[in-house]
Enzyme design. Structure first.
Site, PDB file in Angstrom:
ATOM      1  N   LYS A  59     -37.166 -14.901  22.296  1.00 44.27           N
ATOM      2  CA  LYS A  59     -35.709 -14.671  22.241  1.00 44.27           C
ATOM      3  C   LYS A  59     -35.182 -15.070  20.872  1.00 44.27           C
ATOM      4  CE  LYS A  59     -35.032 -15.281  27.213  1.00 44.27           C
ATOM      5  NZ  LYS A  59     -34.654 -16.170  28.329  1.00 44.27           N
ATOM      6  N   GLN A  84     -32.511 -22.093  29.475  1.00 44.47           N
ATOM      7  CA  GLN A  84     -33.740 -21.429  29.928  1.00 44.47           C
ATOM      8  C   GLN A  84     -34.152 -21.952  31.311  1.00 44.47           C
ATOM      9  OE1 GLN A  84     -35.434 -18.845  28.409  1.00 44.47           O
ATOM     10  NE2 GLN A  84     -36.662 -18.822  30.264  1.00 44.47           N
ATOM     11  N   ASP A 113     -26.068 -14.934  29.497  1.00 41.77           N
ATOM     12  CA  ASP A 113     -27.098 -14.561  30.476  1.00 41.77           C
ATOM     13  C   ASP A 113     -26.493 -13.781  31.651  1.00 41.77           C
ATOM     14  OD1 ASP A 113     -29.751 -15.058  29.952  1.00 41.77           O
ATOM     15  OD2 ASP A 113     -29.655 -17.172  30.542  1.00 41.77           O
TER      16      ASP A 113
END
Ligand code: NDP
Length: 282
Positions: free
Chosen positions: A52, A96, A119
Site C-alpha cells: 500500500k 491495518q 478504508d
C-alpha cells in the site's frame, strides 16, 4: 476462453486518473497524506502495508507510518488515531486489520474521523453507502465495481450473486451492485444449494476465504467471475475460485494474484486523494 480481468492494468488506469488531482493539489501546496497504522508483527499485514505504501509513493501520496508493537493498548492506539484526526496534513487513516486480539477493532474504526475513513469501514461511511450518499467506499468492492466498469461489463439488470457477507467485502459489495441496478443475492455459510444459487449469476463474486471452493459446477456458461479470495496455501497464493475449471466456462474472470488485490490498493489511493481534495476545497 474467458477474458482475463487484469487488475494491475485497471489499477494503473485508476492511479493515472488521480494523478491530475494530485498535481492540482500540489499547485496549491497540498500533498495527500495517508496515516498507516500497523500494530503487531503479522507478516501478511506487513506485506500489505508495504504494498500500500509503495502504491502511495507511486501516486504522490505521502504515507506516514505508525508501527507499534503487539502489546500496544487500546488507549495508545486511539491516541494515534486522535492525533491523525487532528492533523490537517493527514487526509486518510488506515488501521491495518487484523489487530491483535486484545484490541477492539470496532472501537478503533469508529474513532477515525468519518471524512478520513479512506478504508470505507466506518459506520458513517457504510451508512452513507446504504443511503446512496457520497463517502469513501470500501476499497475492495469499490475496486471490483471499477474493474467491471473498466471492462465495459454491464451491471444494470444483471443477476449478481455474492458469496460472503462480511462488513469489509460481501455486504458493501452487495450494496454497490444494488446501487448499480443489479438484482443481488448474497450467499453465506448457511445458504442451501450454494452451487445452484451461484449458477443463476451473470456476475459471480467470490469473497469466502476458502481456497478454490468455487468450481465449474457453480458457474453458468458465460458468467463473469470475480475472485476476491486471497488464500495462502502450500502451493502459494490462490483465490476462492478454481481458476482451471472455471476459466473455460466463464466469459471473463479475475485472476489471483493480479486481480482484485491491486484494485483494492488503487482504490485506497483514490479515496485518499479524494479526501484530500474534499478537505482542501480544491
Ligand atoms: P470473512 O471470513 O469475514 O467472510 C467470509 C464469508 O464467507 C462469510 O460471510 C461466511 O459466511 C462465508 N462463507 C464461509 N464459508 C462458506 C461456505 N462454505 N459456503 C458459503 N459461504 C461461506 O472474510 P472476508 O470477507 O474478510 O474475506 C473473504 C476473502 O477475501 C478472504 O480470502 C480474504 O483474504 C479476501 N480478501 C481479499 C481482499 C483483496 O484485496 N483482494 C481484501 C479483503 C479480503 P458466514 O457469514 O455465514 O460465516
Amino acid at each position: 476462453m474467458a477474458k482475463i480481468l487484469d487488475g494491475n492494468a485497471v489499477a494503473a488506469a485508476v492511479k493515472a486518473e488521480v494523478a491530475s488531482d494530485v498535481s492540482r493539489l500540489a499547485e496549491n501546496g497540498v500533498v495527500p497524506g495517508l496515516a498507516v497504522v500497523l500494530v503487531g508483527d503479522d507478516p501478511a499485514s506487513a506485506t500489505y502495508v508495504r504494498m500500500k505504501e509503495r502504491d502511495c509513493a507511486e501516486a504522490g501520496v505521502r504515507a506516514v507510518d505508525y508501527r507499534r508493537p503487539a502489546e500496544t493498548t487500546q488507549a495508545e492506539l486511539e491516541a494515534i488515531i486522535d492525533e491523525c484526526n487532528a492533523d490537517p496534513s493527514i487526509h486518510g487513516i488506515l488501521v491495518q486489520m487484523p489487530l491483535p486480539d486484545h484490541l477492539d477493532a470496532e472501537a478503533a474504526v469508529a474513532r477515525i474521523a468519518p471524512e478520513k475513513d479512506v478504508d470505507g469501514f466506518h459506520p458513517v461511511s457504510l451508512g452513507r453507502l446504504v443511503r446512496g450518499l457520497p463517502a469513501s467506499r470500501a476499497c475492495t468492492p469499490f475496486g471490483v465495481m471499477r474493474m467491471l466498469e473498466h471492462h465495459g461489463i454491464e451491471v444494470a439488470g444483471k443477476e449478481a450473486v455474492v458469496i460472503g457477507r462480511s462488513t469489509i467485502v460481501g455486504k458493501p459489495m452487495a450494496l454497490m451492485l444494488l446501487e448499480a441496478n443489479a438484482t443481488v443475492t448474497v450467499c453465506h455459510s448457511r445458504t442451501r444449494d450454494l452451487a445452484g444459487v451461484c449458477r443463476r449469476a451473470d456476475i459471480l463474486i467470490a469473497a469466502v476465504g476458502r481456497p478454490e471452493m468455487v468450481t465449474a459446477e457453480y458457474v453458468k456458461e458465460g458468467a463473469v467471475v470475480i475472485d476476491v479470495g486471497i488464500n495462502r496455501t502450500d502451493a502459494g497464493m490462490v483465490g476462492d475460485v478454481d481458476f482451471a475449471s472455471v476459466e473455460p466456462v466463464a466469459s471473463a474472470i479475475s485472476p489471483v494474484p493480479g486481480g482484485v488485490g491491486p484494485m483494492t490498493r488503487a482504490m485506497l489511493v483514490a479515496n485518499t486523494v479524494h479526501a484530500a481534495v474534499a478537505a482542501s476545497g480544491r
